[in-house]
Design an enzyme around this catalytic site. Structure first.
Site, short mmCIF file in Angstrom:
data_model
loop_
_atom_site.label_atom_id
_atom_site.label_comp_id
_atom_site.label_asym_id
_atom_site.label_seq_id
_atom_site.Cartn_x
_atom_site.Cartn_y
_atom_site.Cartn_z
CG HIS A 421 -2.01 -0.96 1.23
ND1 HIS A 421 -2.74 -1.28 2.36
CD2 HIS A 421 -2.51 -1.73 0.22
CE1 HIS A 421 -3.64 -2.19 2.05
NE2 HIS A 421 -3.53 -2.49 0.77
CD GLU A 422 4.17 5.02 -1.53
OE1 GLU A 422 3.81 6.07 -0.96
OE2 GLU A 422 5.17 4.35 -1.20
CD GLU A 491 8.78 5.82 2.16
OE1 GLU A 491 9.78 5.29 1.65
OE2 GLU A 491 7.63 5.30 2.11
CD GLU A 509 12.56 3.23 3.85
OE1 GLU A 509 13.27 3.06 2.85
OE2 GLU A 509 11.53 3.94 3.83
CD GLU A 515 14.21 3.36 -0.66
OE1 GLU A 515 13.40 2.48 -1.02
OE2 GLU A 515 13.86 4.44 -0.16
#
Length: 720
Positions: A421-422, A491, A509, A515
């Site tokens: 789910h972004e 985020e 994170e 990344e």
């Protein structure tokens, strides 16, 4: 008779004097259970509470102010009198749902102070201090009372006055991102280094005045390690630290909301705990359980559905190959209510039914629990940079991704599909659609979700670290628990031990992770700093396991992952998480099957952990015992310098022999030369063994340990 009257008058005078002179209420002292830490609290001439902290006779925090500035009301900074002081000691143990150890001891001494402001209708608050053997925690408490109901915080005025110009590992203060590289300097050098440290990051909001983030890790010239952070961040804005570089004073800086306020409070309530971990041994900082102990126990009645796990995913290929993308179509202006079948396919979409099945096959073959699929759902064509609210609906797949077919196939192979789910930082859109998204997950058997918040927050003007978003992240975790879903948030605001209260919030994170190895690279020292900073608050989804470290292997990408292959293995022990990704492409693991064996073997939940050697920014060596198994694992990593790691195996049971499989850097390996050169050897060890092992520049070491069989005893050499 006259004598009796004199004695009576003296008694009254003495009683009155004791009432009017109560030094025990104006100057309080509290010692840690082992007596090595001492807290002192007093009121100054203005009635401002001040505290100081020492460790083994050395000053850690010199006299520092406490208080809060309140909007449109008298401040909670001065004019206080101490009315009550209570002390007690707690020594209990508890068992986390999952964690670095099966049983956690919670041992502290507590001081609770009632502060009254007579000039403001006897309005009062409490200061609660807890002094552990490894540090201090304190918070403000606001009881329900006639003179204090609702109030708005303009700023918290908590200070941390340090005793010197310490070495510090820091990132710039920012309301929206934690994804900065770390800078190492003296406190006094922060101003001159701030511009260079504030690198460009998507959706950043650097604090205008000089400020840094927590957890803040320091080392003094006389060998003390000091870590400042917070615990139990709920219904409150996250704390950064204003910096006075001349006087070495930090002060609280809370993230504001859209209209500039820092917090909306209603009694009965508290602030988060402010935490200071202190030791003269760096391994004690890594071993500290203070922050998780300061969080409330979970109220979940059933936690059997919460399961630590490993996963792979359609993810790294988006960063390195150039052939795959999240988006299905080539268009750059899409809406959720349009027909995505009419888009022009790019031919590079990664999350297709056929491709995901390939990942499922690999997971099934190698015993990996789940497959993450990013880019499966409509909306990725213009998901970033437009401050758009209705970006995703979290239930509609692209035309080339068959949800039912993929899930049936995965379940037939004993593999879970991990939802993605972004939100594109549109928290309002996510909250409106949250229940339908979780119902969709239940319908298809998804039990975990990776959430993302890339971009500027909606509601517009709010920040990732503000009170509104702090409450949003907790709301998502709690609502997910209603559907028996585990959360891995990216985020999000950095963790503060809330995984004790919400154990389905497996990982976050909230820092500069793997990344960025494909977007500028990470310094070889980066992970050894993260262990003392970001990971102090809770587990990190660091996404390790990159075997192909030279990204020019794929074509034009000239980036390099600044580690050796062996260091990537070490992360599975040193970078703690109950959720560990094997982040590289499956074909790279098939090129190095002997090294991949460690990732397959290593545990994700633990009975116990031992912190063998550590120095922030330089090296970390940790050993752990797998939960409910007689298996142990060791990880060791270093910075840009080669070193010899010393592994003391005294944590093993006495009187037995064990097989240690050692994955090490080859002598000619380094992060920038021959990073894929490694050695694997098996030897017999015991609790008496002490092993010195070479670690290359930017390298690492990983060891798996099992009980020796009769065959092992006959075939392998012992190392003592």
């Amino acid at each position: 008779m006259i004598v009796n009257k004199i004695i009576s008058k003296l008694s009254v005078t003495l009683i009155l004097a004791l009432i009017n002179f109560t030094p025990q209420l104006h100057a309080q002292e509290l010692k840690s259970p082992n007596g090595e830490l001492i807290l002192n609290l007093e009121l100054d001439s203005k009635g401002t509470p001040k505290y100081a902290l020492s460790y083994k006779g050395k000053a850690v925090i010199e006299s520092s102010d406490l208080g809060l500035q309140i909007k449109d009301q008298p401040s909670m900074i001065e004019g206080f009198e101490i009315e009550e002081a209570e002390k007690n000691e707690v020594d209990k143990s508890w068992n986390p749902v999952w964690g670095k150890q099966k049983t956690v001891r919670n041992h502290y001494r507590e001081l609770k102070i009632k502060l009254v402001q007579p000039e403001h209708n006897n309005r009062y608050i409490y200061l609660r201090f807890r002094l552990f053997n490894d540090g201090l925690a304190f918070r403000y408490e606001f009881p329900k009372q006639n003179t204090l109901n609702y109030f708005v915080i303009e700023e918290e005025k908590t200070e941390f006055s340090l005793a010197g110009d310490h070495k510090i590992f820091w990132i710039p203060g920012d309301y929206d991102t934690h994804e900065y590289p770390y800078t190492t300097s003296k406190i006094s050098e922060i101003p001159e280094k701030m511009d260079g440290a504030t690198v460009n990051i998507n959706a950043q909001t650097p604090i205008e005045n000089l400020a840094i983030q927590t957890p803040s890790m320091m080392k003094t010239d006389d060998g003390l390690y000091i870590n400042i952070h917070e615990a139990a961040l709920t219904n409150y804005a996250a704390m950064d630290l204003n910096v006075d570089p001349d006087n070495f004073v930090f002060s609280a800086h809370l993230a504001p909301d859209a209209v500039g306020n820092k917090g909306y409070m209603q009694t009965n309530t508290t602030t988060p705990w402010r935490t200071i971990i202190v030791s003269d041994d760096a391994t004690d900082v890594l071993a500290s359980n203070m922050i998780i102990n300061l969080n409330e126990p979970t109220e979940y009645e059933d936690t059997s559905w919460i399961t630590p796990m490993k996963y792979i995913g359609v993810w790294w290929e988006y960063f390195v190959e150039g052939k795959s993308t999240w988006a299905y179509g080539t268009e750059t202006n899409v809406k959720l209510d349009q027909d995505f079948n009419k888009l022009t396919p790019s031919g590079r979409h990664g999350a297709t039914t056929a491709h995901v099945k390939e990942y499922v096959d690999f997971a099934a073959k190698h015993g990996i629990d789940a497959v993450l699929v990013e880019g499966w759902n409509i909306g990725w064509e213009d998901w970033i940079g437009n401050w758009k609210e209705n970006v995703f609906d979290f239930t509609t797949p692209y035309p080339d991704f068959d949800v039912e077919e993929v899930n049936d196939y995965a379940h037939s192979k004993g593999v879970k599909i991990m939802m993605h789910h972004e939100t594109s930082a549109s928290a309002t859109n996510y909250e409106r659609r949250l229940d339908r998204a979780f119902e969709f997950m239940n319908e298809y058997g998804y039990n975990s979700v990776k959430t993302g918040y890339v971009g500027q927050i909606i509601p517009r003007g709010e920040h990732h670290k503000g009170q509104w978003m702090v409450n949003h992240f907790i709301h998502v975790a709690k609502r997910a628990a209603d559907y028996e879903i585990m959360i891995n948030s990216h985020e999000a605001v950095r963790p503060t031990g809330l995984h004790r209260t919400y154990p389905n919030w497996l990982a976050q994170e909230s820092a500069r992770g793997t990344e960025f190895e494909a977007m500028g690279g990470l310094a070889p020292e980066h992970a050894s700093i993260l262990a003392f900073t970001r990971l102090i608050g809770g587990p990190m989804d660091y996404t390790p396991g990159i075997f192909q470290t030279d990204l020019s292997y794929y074509g034009d990408n000239q980036q390099r992952v600044n580690t050796t292959l062996a260091k990537q293995l070490s992360y599975y022990v040193t970078m703690y998480s109950p959720l560990q990704m094997a982040a590289d492409l499956p074909e790279n693991y098939e090129r190095f099957p002997d090294a991949f064996q460690f990732i397959k073997d290593v545990a994700v939940d633990w009975d116990n952990s031992w912190y063998l050697e550590a120095e922030p920014g330089d090296y970390v060596t940790i050993a752990r015992k797998a939960k409910n198994k007689n298996e142990w694992f060791v990880g060791s990593m270093t910075d840009e310098n080669e070193r010899e790691a010393t592994i003391d195996f005294s944590f093993l049971p006495e009187g037995e022999k064990f097989v240690a499989t050692i994955y090490a850097d080859a002598k000619d390996a380094s992060w920038d030369q021959n990073p894929q050169n490694y050695t694997i050897e098996k030897v017999l060890i015991s609790s008496q063994t002490i092993l010195d092992k070479f670690i290359a520049r930017g390298g690492g070491l990983a060891i798996s340990i099992k009980e020796a069989t009769e065959n092992d005893l006959n075939q392998l050499d012992s190392v003592e």
